[in-house]
Design a protein around this motif. Structure first.
Motif, PDB file in Angstrom:
ATOM      1  N   THR A 134      -4.487  -8.103  -2.670  1.00  0.00           N
ATOM      2  CA  THR A 134      -3.663  -8.962  -1.941  1.00  0.00           C
ATOM      3  C   THR A 134      -3.128  -9.993  -2.905  1.00  0.00           C
ATOM      4  OG1 THR A 134      -5.482 -10.400  -1.172  1.00  0.00           O
ATOM      5  CG2 THR A 134      -4.849  -8.900   0.130  1.00  0.00           C
ATOM      6  N   LYS A 135      -3.976 -10.397  -3.977  1.00  0.00           N
ATOM      7  CA  LYS A 135      -3.561 -11.305  -5.143  1.00  0.00           C
ATOM      8  C   LYS A 135      -2.663 -10.756  -6.138  1.00  0.00           C
ATOM      9  CE  LYS A 135      -5.655 -14.572  -2.743  1.00  0.00           C
ATOM     10  NZ  LYS A 135      -4.796 -15.642  -1.990  1.00  0.00           N
ATOM     11  N   CYS A 136      -2.301  -9.621  -5.935  1.00  0.00           N
ATOM     12  CA  CYS A 136      -1.575  -8.956  -6.974  1.00  0.00           C
ATOM     13  C   CYS A 136      -2.190  -8.735  -8.207  1.00  0.00           C
ATOM     14  CB  CYS A 136      -0.199  -9.351  -7.312  1.00  0.00           C
ATOM     15  SG  CYS A 136       0.821  -9.247  -5.718  1.00  0.00           S
ATOM     16  N   LYS A 137      -3.463  -8.587  -8.246  1.00  0.00           N
ATOM     17  CA  LYS A 137      -4.285  -8.196  -9.503  1.00  0.00           C
ATOM     18  C   LYS A 137      -4.795  -6.919  -9.782  1.00  0.00           C
ATOM     19  CE  LYS A 137      -4.088 -12.647 -10.400  1.00  0.00           C
ATOM     20  NZ  LYS A 137      -3.371 -13.090 -11.451  1.00  0.00           N
ATOM     21  N   ILE A 138      -4.630  -6.136  -8.706  1.00  0.00           N
ATOM     22  CA  ILE A 138      -4.643  -4.539  -9.057  1.00  0.00           C
ATOM     23  C   ILE A 138      -3.396  -3.916  -8.352  1.00  0.00           C
ATOM     24  CG2 ILE A 138      -7.115  -4.629  -9.530  1.00  0.00           C
ATOM     25  CD1 ILE A 138      -7.391  -3.564  -6.298  1.00  0.00           C
ATOM     26  N   LEU A 139      -3.091  -3.091  -8.862  1.00  0.00           N
ATOM     27  CA  LEU A 139      -2.013  -2.087  -8.398  1.00  0.00           C
ATOM     28  C   LEU A 139      -0.724  -2.825  -8.456  1.00  0.00           C
ATOM     29  CD1 LEU A 139      -3.424  -0.431  -5.325  1.00  0.00           C
ATOM     30  CD2 LEU A 139      -3.118   0.801  -7.598  1.00  0.00           C
ATOM     31  N   ASP A 140       0.583  -2.239  -8.397  1.00  0.00           N
ATOM     32  CA  ASP A 140       1.745  -2.638  -8.661  1.00  0.00           C
ATOM     33  C   ASP A 140       2.211  -3.452  -7.458  1.00  0.00           C
ATOM     34  OD1 ASP A 140       1.651  -1.429 -11.225  1.00  0.00           O
ATOM     35  OD2 ASP A 140       2.260   0.502 -10.134  1.00  0.00           O
ATOM     36  N   PRO A 141       2.937  -4.832  -7.749  1.00  0.00           N
ATOM     37  CA  PRO A 141       3.708  -5.405  -6.742  1.00  0.00           C
ATOM     38  C   PRO A 141       4.964  -4.735  -6.400  1.00  0.00           C
ATOM     39  CG  PRO A 141       3.938  -6.446  -8.903  1.00  0.00           C
ATOM     40  CD  PRO A 141       3.121  -5.337  -9.152  1.00  0.00           C
ATOM     41  N   ILE A 142       5.412  -4.821  -5.203  1.00  0.00           N
ATOM     42  CA  ILE A 142       6.718  -4.401  -4.656  1.00  0.00           C
ATOM     43  C   ILE A 142       7.859  -4.893  -5.704  1.00  0.00           C
ATOM     44  CG2 ILE A 142       8.216  -3.924  -2.712  1.00  0.00           C
ATOM     45  CD1 ILE A 142       5.730  -4.105  -0.973  1.00  0.00           C
ATOM     46  N   ILE A 143       8.677  -3.922  -6.048  1.00  0.00           N
ATOM     47  CA  ILE A 143       9.824  -4.597  -6.892  1.00  0.00           C
ATOM     48  C   ILE A 143      11.148  -5.077  -6.060  1.00  0.00           C
ATOM     49  CG2 ILE A 143      11.131  -3.940  -8.645  1.00  0.00           C
ATOM     50  CD1 ILE A 143       9.325  -1.723  -9.629  1.00  0.00           C
ATOM     51  N   MET A 187       0.782  -1.159  -0.132  1.00  0.00           N
ATOM     52  CA  MET A 187       0.096   0.091  -0.130  1.00  0.00           C
ATOM     53  C   MET A 187       0.695   1.487   0.070  1.00  0.00           C
ATOM     54  SD  MET A 187      -3.054  -0.944   2.599  1.00  0.00           S
ATOM     55  CE  MET A 187      -3.853  -2.529   2.420  1.00  0.00           C
ATOM     56  N   ASP A 188       2.068   1.331   0.660  1.00  0.00           N
ATOM     57  CA  ASP A 188       2.913   2.369   0.954  1.00  0.00           C
ATOM     58  C   ASP A 188       3.629   2.420  -0.431  1.00  0.00           C
ATOM     59  OD1 ASP A 188       2.079   3.010   3.291  1.00  0.00           O
ATOM     60  OD2 ASP A 188       3.644   1.812   4.364  1.00  0.00           O
ATOM     61  N   PHE A 189       4.018   1.547  -1.057  1.00  0.00           N
ATOM     62  CA  PHE A 189       4.622   1.373  -2.606  1.00  0.00           C
ATOM     63  C   PHE A 189       3.900   1.880  -3.334  1.00  0.00           C
ATOM     64  CE2 PHE A 189       5.576  -0.626  -6.411  1.00  0.00           C
ATOM     65  CZ  PHE A 189       6.986  -0.270  -6.707  1.00  0.00           C
ATOM     66  N   ASN A 190       2.654   1.864  -3.379  1.00  0.00           N
ATOM     67  CA  ASN A 190       1.521   2.185  -4.387  1.00  0.00           C
ATOM     68  C   ASN A 190       0.925   3.748  -4.008  1.00  0.00           C
ATOM     69  OD1 ASN A 190       0.924   0.169  -6.684  1.00  0.00           O
ATOM     70  ND2 ASN A 190       1.088  -0.920  -4.985  1.00  0.00           N
ATOM     71  N   ASP A 191       1.642   4.220  -2.715  1.00  0.00           N
ATOM     72  CA  ASP A 191       1.385   5.534  -2.388  1.00  0.00           C
ATOM     73  C   ASP A 191      -0.162   5.490  -2.401  1.00  0.00           C
ATOM     74  OD1 ASP A 191       1.910   7.951  -1.363  1.00  0.00           O
ATOM     75  OD2 ASP A 191       1.870   8.967  -3.369  1.00  0.00           O
ATOM     76  N   LEU A 192      -0.751   4.619  -1.477  1.00  0.00           N
ATOM     77  CA  LEU A 192      -2.193   4.909  -1.452  1.00  0.00           C
ATOM     78  C   LEU A 192      -2.614   5.333  -0.153  1.00  0.00           C
ATOM     79  CD1 LEU A 192      -3.651   1.247  -2.114  1.00  0.00           C
ATOM     80  CD2 LEU A 192      -3.829   3.020  -3.734  1.00  0.00           C
ATOM     81  N   ASP A 193      -3.531   6.354  -0.086  1.00  0.00           N
ATOM     82  CA  ASP A 193      -3.691   7.176   1.045  1.00  0.00           C
ATOM     83  C   ASP A 193      -5.531   6.937   1.159  1.00  0.00           C
ATOM     84  OD1 ASP A 193      -3.983   9.066   3.118  1.00  0.00           O
ATOM     85  OD2 ASP A 193      -4.566  10.740   1.884  1.00  0.00           O
ATOM     86  N   LEU A 194      -6.458   7.301   0.400  1.00  0.00           N
ATOM     87  CA  LEU A 194      -7.816   6.919   0.800  1.00  0.00           C
ATOM     88  C   LEU A 194      -8.297   5.356   0.565  1.00  0.00           C
ATOM     89  CD1 LEU A 194     -10.588   8.160   1.081  1.00  0.00           C
ATOM     90  CD2 LEU A 194     -10.785   8.109  -1.659  1.00  0.00           C
ATOM     91  N   PHE A 195      -7.639   4.740  -0.457  1.00  0.00           N
ATOM     92  CA  PHE A 195      -8.014   3.375  -0.350  1.00  0.00           C
ATOM     93  C   PHE A 195      -7.035   2.540   0.274  1.00  0.00           C
ATOM     94  CE2 PHE A 195     -10.411   4.288  -3.995  1.00  0.00           C
ATOM     95  CZ  PHE A 195     -11.157   3.109  -4.383  1.00  0.00           C
ATOM     96  N   LYS A 196      -6.146   2.950   1.033  1.00  0.00           N
ATOM     97  CA  LYS A 196      -5.466   2.395   1.924  1.00  0.00           C
ATOM     98  C   LYS A 196      -6.378   2.220   3.044  1.00  0.00           C
ATOM     99  CE  LYS A 196      -1.396   2.287   4.953  1.00  0.00           C
ATOM    100  NZ  LYS A 196       0.102   2.942   5.172  1.00  0.00           N
ATOM    101  N   ASP A 197      -7.169   3.478   3.597  1.00  0.00           N
ATOM    102  CA  ASP A 197      -8.022   3.348   4.534  1.00  0.00           C
ATOM    103  C   ASP A 197      -9.240   2.351   4.218  1.00  0.00           C
ATOM    104  OD1 ASP A 197      -6.736   5.358   6.170  1.00  0.00           O
ATOM    105  OD2 ASP A 197      -7.791   6.921   5.371  1.00  0.00           O
ATOM    106  N   PHE A 198      -9.825   2.448   2.804  1.00  0.00           N
ATOM    107  CA  PHE A 198     -10.668   1.459   2.643  1.00  0.00           C
ATOM    108  C   PHE A 198     -10.490   0.028   2.725  1.00  0.00           C
ATOM    109  CE2 PHE A 198     -12.625   4.823  -0.558  1.00  0.00           C
ATOM    110  CZ  PHE A 198     -13.185   5.416   0.518  1.00  0.00           C
ATOM    111  N   PHE A 199      -9.046  -0.332   2.254  1.00  0.00           N
ATOM    112  CA  PHE A 199      -8.652  -1.606   2.388  1.00  0.00           C
ATOM    113  C   PHE A 199      -8.506  -2.012   3.845  1.00  0.00           C
ATOM    114  CE2 PHE A 199      -6.658  -1.521  -2.105  1.00  0.00           C
ATOM    115  CZ  PHE A 199      -7.920  -1.712  -2.867  1.00  0.00           C
ATOM    116  N   ILE A 200      -7.922  -1.290   4.806  1.00  0.00           N
ATOM    117  CA  ILE A 200      -7.652  -1.686   6.019  1.00  0.00           C
ATOM    118  C   ILE A 200      -8.931  -1.853   6.797  1.00  0.00           C
ATOM    119  CG2 ILE A 200      -7.002  -0.752   8.369  1.00  0.00           C
ATOM    120  CD1 ILE A 200      -4.420   0.360   6.799  1.00  0.00           C
ATOM    121  N   GLY A 201      -9.970  -1.135   6.275  1.00  0.00           N
ATOM    122  CA  GLY A 201     -11.426  -1.229   6.879  1.00  0.00           C
ATOM    123  C   GLY A 201     -12.045  -2.239   6.401  1.00  0.00           C
TER     124      GLY A 201
END
Length: 175
Positions: A166-175, A69-83
């Motif tokens: 979590t299955k790496c189907k959206i957003l970028d995986p950590i390189i 989440m940090d690697f993808n620089d999520l802010d709003l969706f980090k809250d949604f995903f954690i929620g």
């Protein structure tokens, strides 16, 4: 015999006053939509579950997911995903009962890739929002025939997006 398809004002276009353009509105301008989707089935099952978490503040997401989440620089969706991270086991249980569940995750991945490639987006939160809107639109074409509460549908979409994340189907995986 057969249906009469000749003469005046018939669709066969043989005779006086026959023109396909008068049928164009009826046949060609109707919005296309499918009657049902695995996303719809998932959301129905999600809405039936008792999804109240044991301890609302005990969110156990693995550190590599937080790092992603940090690697993808999520802010709003980090809250949604954690929620909705506490739904992960419920999501997996629901997906076990859906035939061809891989198609649902593959479809989310395709929506993500098409959105990333062909739509304008400002940051990864905006990109996730566009994917969410696409999924919500797809779901809303199915909901007409079923009485589903909107908040449950929204939560179900966030939960399935988090699962896909979590299955790496959206957003970028950590390189």
């Amino acid at each position: 015999m057969g249906i009469k398809n000749q003469g005046d004002d018939n669709f066969n276009n043989s005779g006086n006053n026959n023109d396909f353009r008068k049928y164009e509105k009826h046949y060609h301008n109707q919005p296309r939509s499918l009657n049902r989707s695995y996303l719809f089935d998932f959301c129905i099952e999600f809405s039936k579950k008792d999804l109240s978490p044991e301890n609302e503040y005990d969110i156990s997401i693995t550190s590599n997911i937080e790092d992603k989440m940090d690697f993808n620089d999520l802010d709003l969706f980090k809250d949604f995903f954690i929620g909705c991270s506490h739904y992960i086991e419920d999501v997996e249980t629901i997906l076990e009962d859906i035939p061809n569940r891989e198609l649902l995750i593959k479809n989310i991945n395709s929506i993500y890739k098409n959105t990333k490639k062909f739509k304008q987006w400002d940051d990864k939160d905006h990109l996730c929002h566009l994917v969410f809107e696409s999924l919500y639109e797809k779901l809303s074409t199915n909901v007409r025939s079923y009485d589903m509460i909107e908040e449950e549908a929204v939560e179900a979409i966030y939960a399935i997006m988090y699962y896909a994340f979590t299955k790496c189907k959206i957003l970028d995986p950590i390189i």
